[in-house]
Design a protein around this motif. Structure first.
Motif, PDB file in Angstrom:
ATOM      1  N   LEU A   1      -5.581 -11.879  -0.715  1.00  0.00           N
ATOM      2  CA  LEU A   1      -4.843 -10.609   0.057  1.00  0.00           C
ATOM      3  C   LEU A   1      -4.752 -11.123   1.600  1.00  0.00           C
ATOM      4  O   LEU A   1      -3.580 -10.649   2.055  1.00  0.00           O
ATOM      5  CB  LEU A   1      -6.009  -9.454   0.120  1.00  0.00           C
ATOM      6  CG  LEU A   1      -5.751  -8.020   0.904  1.00  0.00           C
ATOM      7  CD1 LEU A   1      -6.649  -7.150   0.433  1.00  0.00           C
ATOM      8  CD2 LEU A   1      -6.000  -8.250   2.223  1.00  0.00           C
TER       9      LEU A   1
ATOM     10  N   GLU B   1     -11.812  -9.885   1.294  1.00  0.00           N
ATOM     11  CA  GLU B   1     -10.549  -9.470   0.613  1.00  0.00           C
ATOM     12  C   GLU B   1     -11.307  -8.570  -0.517  1.00  0.00           C
ATOM     13  O   GLU B   1     -10.575  -7.378  -0.743  1.00  0.00           O
ATOM     14  CB  GLU B   1     -10.056 -10.668  -0.213  1.00  0.00           C
ATOM     15  CG  GLU B   1      -9.123 -11.591   0.933  1.00  0.00           C
ATOM     16  CD  GLU B   1      -8.804 -12.712   0.289  1.00  0.00           C
ATOM     17  OE1 GLU B   1      -7.782 -13.362   0.814  1.00  0.00           O
ATOM     18  OE2 GLU B   1      -9.474 -13.278  -0.726  1.00  0.00           O
TER      19      GLU B   1
ATOM     20  N   ALA C   1      -9.987  -4.639  -0.367  1.00  0.00           N
ATOM     21  CA  ALA C   1      -9.320  -3.892  -1.400  1.00  0.00           C
ATOM     22  C   ALA C   1     -10.075  -2.792  -1.915  1.00  0.00           C
ATOM     23  O   ALA C   1      -9.157  -1.833  -2.328  1.00  0.00           O
ATOM     24  CB  ALA C   1      -9.116  -5.081  -2.375  1.00  0.00           C
TER      25      ALA C   1
ATOM     26  N   PRO D   1      -6.829  -8.163  -4.946  1.00  0.00           N
ATOM     27  CA  PRO D   1      -7.937  -8.692  -3.916  1.00  0.00           C
ATOM     28  C   PRO D   1      -7.608 -10.121  -3.653  1.00  0.00           C
ATOM     29  O   PRO D   1      -7.546 -10.636  -2.383  1.00  0.00           O
ATOM     30  CB  PRO D   1      -9.163  -8.520  -4.283  1.00  0.00           C
ATOM     31  CG  PRO D   1      -9.166  -7.298  -5.455  1.00  0.00           C
ATOM     32  CD  PRO D   1      -7.687  -7.552  -5.922  1.00  0.00           C
TER      33      PRO D   1
ATOM     34  N   CYS E   1       0.874  -1.110  -0.136  1.00  0.00           N
ATOM     35  CA  CYS E   1       0.021   0.158  -0.072  1.00  0.00           C
ATOM     36  C   CYS E   1       1.116   1.160  -0.122  1.00  0.00           C
ATOM     37  O   CYS E   1       0.350   2.418   0.024  1.00  0.00           O
ATOM     38  CB  CYS E   1      -1.024   0.099   1.370  1.00  0.00           C
ATOM     39  SG  CYS E   1      -1.966  -1.280   1.414  1.00  0.00           S
TER      40      CYS E   1
END
Length: 209
Positions: free
Chosen positions: A78, A59, A63, A75, A25
């Motif tokens: 994840l 997920e 996401a 996703p 991220c």
């Protein structure tokens, strides 16, 4: 005794989320910040931990929340990518085994996360009882999950020591009359447990070879 799974029998879950945040991220604090401060993310996690939302649905939803806050992640898998950063803490596994050999019953109480969280763990052999949120439809720090775990272990809450890495889960346990130990590392937890039981710490340490 009741003991948590992630972050107690494994390395830190919070650190795993931060590593995921940093690597995928580009903001190490974003995933945890959303799961604690973003209402939609919190609802996704709650529904997943209580078994109302599959890992795949969580997920996809999480996401989407990450993307809305500037982080585009894949996703699929994840949760597995977060969990791969967790390592088994053999010192805590040894502590569970040692406590049980001394005649103290030990139960697992865990909020489920993902579909493969406990793969490779023989929970029924390691514990006297197992209570997992996704199977019960309720999660920590709910009073009901604690009561289920106590009943399954065959003990009154006032007879139980609860070990968890999250303070809010310990606070909830203490409100029921349990003794709470907030886990940070195996050595400190072992010392606190021995002190509460009034026994020498050496009794809970693995024998030297």
């Amino acid at each position: 005794m009741l003991i948590d799974f992630g972050g107690v029998l494994t390395t830190s879950v919070l650190d795993a989320f931060r590593a995921f945040g940093e690597e995928e991220c580009h903001d190490r604090d974003l995933p945890l910040r959303l799961l604690t401060e973003d209402e939609q993310s919190r609802k996704l996690l709650s529904a997943h931990e209580e078994g109302r939302l599959s890992a795949e649905e969580f997920e996809t939803g999480f996401a989407a929340r990450l993307k809305l806050h500037g982080a585009t992640v894949e996703p699929r898998d994840l949760v597995a990518r977060i969990q791969k950063r967790l390592q088994r803490d053999e010192s805590m596994v040894t502590l569970v085994n040692t406590v049980r050999t001394q005649g103290i019953r030990v139960g697992l109480i865990s909020n489920s996360f993902g579909s493969d969280t406990y793969v490779g763990w023989d929970l029924d052999s390691l514990f006297d009882s197992v209570t997992i949120s996704g199977r019960e439809g309720v999660r920590k720090p709910s009073r009901r999950l604690y009561q289920i775990a106590c009943d399954r272990l065959g003990c009154h809450p006032t007879e139980i020591v609860m070990i968890d890495d999250l303070k809010q889960n310990i606070v909830a346990a203490e409100r029921l009359g349990m003794v709470g130990i907030t886990h940070r590392d195996a050595a400190t937890t072992t010392a606190k447990l021995a002190q509460h039981l009034g026994r020498p710490q050496a009794e809970f340490m693995p024998a030297s070879r």
